[in-house]
Design an enzyme around this catalytic site. Structure first.
Site, PDB file in Angstrom:
ATOM      1  CD1 TRP A 351      46.860  11.173 -71.060  1.00 23.30           C
ATOM      2  CD2 TRP A 351      46.461  11.006 -73.248  1.00 23.30           C
ATOM      3  NE1 TRP A 351      46.851  12.443 -71.576  1.00 23.30           N
ATOM      4  CE2 TRP A 351      46.616  12.374 -72.915  1.00 23.30           C
ATOM      5  CE3 TRP A 351      46.198  10.663 -74.572  1.00 23.30           C
ATOM      6  CZ2 TRP A 351      46.523  13.395 -73.874  1.00 23.30           C
ATOM      7  CZ3 TRP A 351      46.107  11.687 -75.517  1.00 23.30           C
ATOM      8  CH2 TRP A 351      46.265  13.028 -75.174  1.00 23.30           C
ATOM      9  CG  ASP A 352      50.835  11.544 -69.098  1.00 19.20           C
ATOM     10  OD1 ASP A 352      49.603  11.452 -69.156  1.00 19.20           O
ATOM     11  OD2 ASP A 352      51.415  12.487 -68.551  1.00 19.20           O
ATOM     12  CD  GLU A 494      43.213  16.810 -68.381  1.00 20.44           C
ATOM     13  OE1 GLU A 494      43.848  17.620 -67.682  1.00 20.44           O
ATOM     14  OE2 GLU A 494      43.367  15.582 -68.326  1.00 20.44           O
ATOM     15  CE  LYS A 607      46.075  20.928 -68.469  1.00 19.81           C
ATOM     16  NZ  LYS A 607      45.578  19.964 -67.480  1.00 19.81           N
ATOM     17  CD  GLN A 608      46.147  18.297 -72.447  1.00 20.33           C
ATOM     18  OE1 GLN A 608      45.784  18.772 -71.389  1.00 20.33           O
ATOM     19  NE2 GLN A 608      46.750  17.120 -72.526  1.00 20.33           N
TER      20      GLN A 608
HETATM   21  C1  BGC Z   1      47.156  16.705 -68.671  1.00 21.65           C
HETATM   22  C2  BGC Z   1      46.841  15.255 -68.969  1.00 21.65           C
HETATM   23  C3  BGC Z   1      47.947  14.385 -68.438  1.00 21.65           C
HETATM   24  C4  BGC Z   1      48.174  14.653 -66.968  1.00 21.65           C
HETATM   25  C5  BGC Z   1      49.350  13.891 -66.422  1.00 21.65           C
HETATM   26  C6  BGC Z   1      47.359  16.863 -67.177  1.00 21.65           C
HETATM   27  O1  BGC Z   1      47.702  18.185 -66.881  1.00 21.65           O
HETATM   28  O2  BGC Z   1      46.121  17.536 -69.094  1.00 21.65           O
HETATM   29  O3  BGC Z   1      46.706  15.083 -70.370  1.00 21.65           O
HETATM   30  O4  BGC Z   1      47.635  13.060 -68.658  1.00 21.65           O
HETATM   31  O5  BGC Z   1      48.421  16.027 -66.780  1.00 21.65           O
HETATM   32  O6  BGC Z   1      50.525  14.289 -67.032  1.00 21.65           O
END
Ligand code: BGC
Length: 780
Positions: A351-352, A494, A607-608
């Site tokens: 999804w990045d 996550e 995490k984010q």
């Molecule tokens: C992140 C995801 C991301 C992926 C690739 C993961 O660490 O939590 O949101 O899509 O890294 O960058």
């Protein structure tokens, strides 16, 4: 890292290091990596070091090294390594080195390394290396080396060629292949991937001189997966040894090779190398530099006048990598999470792309955005396969995508669980499902900003309608609440696995279905061929019934006590711990030294970004009070272990009126790759955060937003910025913007009427619009 080495014309264009440490190789290799979207070359030094990672990736050339592995971008043969000996002693920059500089010139996309080296016998030589990966001819890697005997006469020996003895962390993707040297000059290595059967063709030529005299009788060596030529001679004090090395890289995936036999491809590739050889490094470089000037710097016209030079350098760094990482030449390919700069995430797209990188292309280079969305259109095949195998309808996009038809490519096993010592299961490929709505959202955003109707007719509607079909089959009816839920998912955060009703996922699924209903109605009314084609393909009449049945009953988590929206059904009931240690960490993931992933599920730690990205993209669904309350609740619990997090928080902080916090977060986002932490980029660049840098500047500080199909600009520059200039494309027209503390000037370059909103006031113009921001904000 050093950012102030550029002076004059090169001021704020140079990313450099001024000393060499053989134990910290990864940072410069990735941050200074070269690329043109067709291929990416990590900037490992010419002379080898223990711990180096030499990577060359060609976009889209996915292969499985064995049946148990997922498909990944194979590490192609290395053409950068040179074995350099002075008086028989191997060159080693980690000892007796002076004036060491390795610099990436962002403007010309050239890597330059120079230093003085003293042999153990005390003889001094000066070395200078240059290289680039051409933006003008996507198949070319050019290198140049110069060595000068400074203090004495020296014997020089340089061995260089093509080395396919490389792997992806041990995984071997290629067969042995064929090797040949034509005319003691043109090196040819042809290898094939073991599973996807893609042919790779490497052709290399050297032009070597010693004191101006050509050396053309090299010693030739072939070994397993290796072809090397070595050139040697004696240099008198003050004389120079110079080596130019040109390489072309082609593969049978190249569109221009469609339908050709291997022999025809080889012939073509070899003759293109010969043409390059006729031109030489400098001419090829001039063309490459011109391509960067025209296709990047002139096109994007981004400029920041700031009291801090780092700001414009970071912006240029972002544009540089956005160009280097993006396979703009081929719509069968997506952007990898680490670009083409490292093995991390195996070259897969997440999804990045849609949420962090695509906005840049949608607004600045819609043609490339279109190509990236067609990649998702081609991915419908894999998405449908994934939906079917999970018992759903429609299109369920893979969390990790490789070749479009592959379907889900996420690995199943990851880091060690510190409690059990076993590998932790990676659930994302199974239950991180918001990606499906993210793709639909991106299609909508592209359409609203570009008004590209042909794209929608050919590709866009189908994506939106079929992803909505997935969501209706995914919803679960809950008798007790009388609502549809989405249970057992991972949201953007996550650190919370197997949660029910992740707010981001539910709102985005709802958005996806709502959009499909709107488009269904419009298409039906138009009674067009597009409607009939899609109705037949996707049974839209039925789908619409299902959408109507569920749309008002999808559970959308609402603000509760203190206006806090629960991130999921149980987040707010988890225990709260002191996170200071992790908030202040100098590198990410330190929490895993104390807790397993399973244990994190029971703690209010994120995490984010999760709710913040929801507020950002669906901003008109939430009041400012709600956004502030949630920012204040969740940000202290967010340890930004994902590089995707900071840029979104920066934009939100700016939206919510905290300009200095926004700038601090922007700066931290830039420092994910550019900062002092020397190991963070080892596995490759953080491409989402690179897209995020552009977003903080344009969507954040300049306040650009597309709302309900309308353009809005609410600028709030950081206090130490005097001026921001950039361009965007708005519905087919290039707009050039200049923002200062109290004025906004927008130029419509094609004199097509534009309507836009600045601080709630609507303006229409077709030439140049000047707005006093002080007045627009209602300040005195
Ligand atoms: C992140 C995801 C991301 C992926 C690739 C993961 O660490 O939590 O949101 O899509 O890294 O960058």
């Amino acid at each position: 890292m050093k950012y102030d080495l550029g002076t004059g014309e090169e001021k704020n264009w140079i990313v450099a290091e001024s000393s060499f440490s053989s134990s910290l190789l990864g940072k410069a290799e990735a941050v200074m990596s070269l690329g043109n979207g067709y291929m990416g070359l990590r900037s490992a030094a010419e002379e080898p070091y223990v711990g180096e990672v030499r990577n060359l990736f060609v976009a889209g050339t996915f292969n499985k090294s064995d049946a148990q592995e997922v498909s990944e971008l194979p590490n192609a043969a290395d053409v950068t390594r040179m074995n350099i000996f002075i008086d028989g002693e191997r060159l080693d920059a980690s000892v007796r080195t002076e004036d060491y500089v390795r610099a990436l010139n962002l403007k010309t996309a050239e890597l330059i390394r120079s230093f003085i080296w003293t042999t153990s016998a005390g003889k001094q030589v000066a070395l200078k290396f240059r290289r680039f990966v051409s933006l003008d001819n996507l198949h070319v890697i050019a290198m140049k080396m110069e060595l000068e005997a400074l203090s004495d006469n020296v014997d020089v020996s340089v061995e260089s060629g093509v080395n396919a003895q490389v792997s992806n962390s041990g995984a071997q993707h290629f067969f042995e292949g064929e090797k040949r040297i034509y005319d003691k000059k043109y090196v040819e290595m042809v290898t094939r991937t073991v599973e996807s059967k893609i042919d790779f063709m490497f052709h290399t030529v050297h032009h070597v001189t010693l004191a101006g005299v050509e050396l053309n009788q090299p010693f030739m060596r072939m070994d397993r997966r290796l072809i090397m030529l070595s050139y040697q001679g004696t240099l008198m004090k003050g004389q120079k040894f110079s080596l130019e090395k040109l390489t072309t890289v082609h593969t049978s995936r190249d569109k221009e090779f469609k339908g050709m036999t291997l022999q025809e491809m080889r012939d073509c590739a070899l003759s293109s190398l010969k043409q390059c050889a006729a031109e030489g490094y400098e001419k090829l470089f001039a063309r490459h530099a011109r391509a960067w000037e025209q296709r990047v710097w002139k096109l994007y016209q981004l400029n920041i006048e700031s009291q801090d030079d780092f700001d414009i350098l970071a912006a240029r760094f972002a544009l540089y990598h956005l160009t280097a990482m993006t396979p703009a030449h081929d719509e069968r390919m997506g952007i990898a999470a680490k670009g083409l700069s490292g093995e991390g995430y195996q070259g897969h797209s997440f999804w990045d792309t849609e949420m962090f990188i695509l906005p840049f292309f949608i607004y600045s280079n819609p043609e490339v955005a279109r190509s990236l969305l067609i990649y998702r259109y081609l991915g419908l095949e894999g998405a449908r396969k994934k939906a079917r195998s999970n018992g759903y309808e429609g299109a369920m996009y893979p969390w990790e995508a490789a070749w479009p038809s592959d379907g889900e490519m996420a690995q199943e096993w990851g880091r060690v669980d510190i409690v059990t010592g076993k590998q932790t299961k990676i659930w994302t490929g199974f239950i991180e499902q918001h990606i499906t709505a993210d793709v639909a959202f991106a299609v909508w955003q592209y359409y609203m900003v570009t008004a590209d109707q042909a794209f929608m007719d050919d590709y866009g509607y189908e994506i939106i309608l079929d992803t909505a079909r997935f969501w209706t089959s995914r919803l679960e009816w809950d008798e007790v609440s009388g609502q549809y839920c989405i249970n057992d998912v991972i949201g953007p955060d996550e650190y919370k696995e197997h949660v029910d009703n992740n707010a981001f996922t539910n709102y985005f699924a709802h958005f996806n279905i709502q959009l499909a209903m709107e488009y269904y109605s419009n298409l039906k009314e138009s009674d067009s061929d597009v409607f009939h084609r899609l109705n037949e393909l996707l049974d839209l009449e039925h789908a619409m019934e299902a959408w109507m049945k569920c749309i008002d009953k999808i559970y959308l988590p609402q603000p509760g006590e203190g206006l806090v929206i629960p991130q999921d059904d149980t987040y707010l009931t988890k225990r709260i711990i002191d996170l200071t240690k992790y908030k202040n960490q100098t590198h990410v993931n330190t929490i895993f030294e104390d807790y397993s992933l399973e244990q994190l599920s029971d703690i209010q730690v994120s995490k984010q970004t999760d709710l913040m990205i929801l507020f950002y993209w669906l901003e008109d669904r939430f009041t400012n009070d709600v956004k502030i309350a949630n920012y204040n609740y969740y940000e202290p619990k967010t340890i930004h272990d994902s590089s995707l997090s900071l840029s979104t928080h920066a934009i939100l902080a700016n939206d919510l009126g905290d300009r200095s916090l926004a700038y601090r977060l922007f700066r931290q986002a830039c420092e994910i790759d550019l900062g002092p932490e020397m190991k963070s980029s080892d596995l490759g660049m953080h491409t989402a955060s690179i897209g995020g840098i552009w977003q903080v500047i344009v969507m954040g500080f300049a306040g650009i937003r597309m709302l309900h199909g309308e353009l809005r600009i609410n600028p709030e520059l950081p206090e130490h910025w005097n001026k921001l200039e950039f361009m965007i494309n708005w519905q087919g027209q290039r707009l050039e913007l200049e923002i200062t503390a109290d004025q906004l000037v927008v130029k419509a370059t094609e004199q097509v009427p534009v309507k836009l909103d600045v601080y709630g006031k609507e303006y229409c113009f077709d030439d140049v619009l000047t707005v006093s921001l002080t007045e627009a904000r209602g300040e005195d």
